[in-house]
Design an enzyme around this catalytic site. Sequence first.
Site, PDB file in Angstrom:
ATOM      1  N   VAL A  73      -1.565  -5.111  -6.255  1.00  0.00           N
ATOM      2  CA  VAL A  73      -0.917  -4.054  -5.214  1.00  0.00           C
ATOM      3  C   VAL A  73      -1.506  -2.617  -5.225  1.00  0.00           C
ATOM      4  O   VAL A  73      -2.008  -1.931  -6.132  1.00  0.00           O
ATOM      5  CB  VAL A  73       0.615  -3.805  -5.671  1.00  0.00           C
ATOM      6  CG1 VAL A  73       1.235  -2.798  -4.822  1.00  0.00           C
ATOM      7  CG2 VAL A  73       1.209  -5.162  -5.741  1.00  0.00           C
ATOM      8  N   CYS A  74      -1.739  -2.403  -3.859  1.00  0.00           N
ATOM      9  CA  CYS A  74      -2.204  -1.001  -3.581  1.00  0.00           C
ATOM     10  C   CYS A  74      -1.103  -0.077  -3.033  1.00  0.00           C
ATOM     11  O   CYS A  74      -0.634  -0.231  -2.161  1.00  0.00           O
ATOM     12  CB  CYS A  74      -3.390  -0.857  -2.602  1.00  0.00           C
ATOM     13  SG  CYS A  74      -3.931   0.737  -2.146  1.00  0.00           S
ATOM     14  N   LEU A  75      -0.775   0.715  -4.252  1.00  0.00           N
ATOM     15  CA  LEU A  75       0.465   1.541  -3.972  1.00  0.00           C
ATOM     16  C   LEU A  75       0.228   2.674  -4.548  1.00  0.00           C
ATOM     17  O   LEU A  75       0.425   3.090  -5.756  1.00  0.00           O
ATOM     18  CB  LEU A  75       1.609   0.637  -4.653  1.00  0.00           C
ATOM     19  CG  LEU A  75       2.984   1.518  -4.250  1.00  0.00           C
ATOM     20  CD1 LEU A  75       3.257   1.410  -2.889  1.00  0.00           C
ATOM     21  CD2 LEU A  75       4.048   0.441  -4.779  1.00  0.00           C
TER      22      LEU A  75
ATOM     23  N   LEU B  26      -6.117  -3.709   1.142  1.00  0.00           N
ATOM     24  CA  LEU B  26      -6.620  -4.473   0.229  1.00  0.00           C
ATOM     25  C   LEU B  26      -6.623  -6.026   1.002  1.00  0.00           C
ATOM     26  O   LEU B  26      -7.292  -6.835   0.445  1.00  0.00           O
ATOM     27  CB  LEU B  26      -5.776  -5.018  -1.168  1.00  0.00           C
ATOM     28  CG  LEU B  26      -5.891  -3.729  -2.102  1.00  0.00           C
ATOM     29  CD1 LEU B  26      -4.675  -4.172  -3.291  1.00  0.00           C
ATOM     30  CD2 LEU B  26      -7.031  -3.712  -2.619  1.00  0.00           C
TER      31      LEU B  26
ATOM     32  N   ASN C 114      -1.385  -4.069   2.134  1.00  0.00           N
ATOM     33  CA  ASN C 114      -1.770  -3.530   0.945  1.00  0.00           C
ATOM     34  C   ASN C 114      -1.513  -4.322  -0.383  1.00  0.00           C
ATOM     35  O   ASN C 114      -1.522  -3.854  -1.549  1.00  0.00           O
ATOM     36  CB  ASN C 114      -0.796  -2.385   0.667  1.00  0.00           C
ATOM     37  CG  ASN C 114      -0.748  -1.521   1.848  1.00  0.00           C
ATOM     38  OD1 ASN C 114       0.295  -1.241   2.660  1.00  0.00           O
ATOM     39  ND2 ASN C 114      -2.095  -0.798   2.225  1.00  0.00           N
TER      40      ASN C 114
END
Length: 184
Positions: A84-86, A120, A76
């Site tokens: 960051v994919c959060l 990601l 991620n």
Amino acid sequence: MSSPSKRREMDLMKLMTTDYKVEMINDGMQEFYVEFHGPKDSPYQGGVWRVRVELPDAYPYKSPSIGFINKIYHPNVDETSGSVCLDVINQTWSPMFDLVNVFEVFLPQLLLYPNPSDPLNGEAAALMMRDRDSYEQRVKEYCEKYAKPEDAGVAPVDESSSDEEVSEDGYGSSDDEVAGKADP
């Protein structure tokens, strides 16, 4: 209700009073770096990352932008940009959260519980789903290669100061030995 700029200032001061090292990027309070350590009992343990935080004008009503500066191997996190994919940060952010939550809860949870179904870094996600042991080994390799204290801008002395009681040859050292022996 306080203004966004007051809240931004309060949250930043709160973060600075914790154990996190914070380095301002410029004179404003909107961009800064935070030293982040990998969570214990994870393949990221021992890793140290420099994380860039950018607070939007509408903070805390709009989420901060978070990105790793030194490389991290994670499904991620984009390996090239460090973004960051959060979900909690990007989609479910609430003004009830603050910067300390990001570093004490959200990022550790992200590293402990990656979500390979929303990647990601597709390679990391595929490896994690296919072979968890190989994935964890790759994480550790990245930590050793890219996430040493000096990679995050931390002086190595900070990391080793408590470990210097026994020298490499196994004998204790004392301040008297620092000066060395006289030349013959």
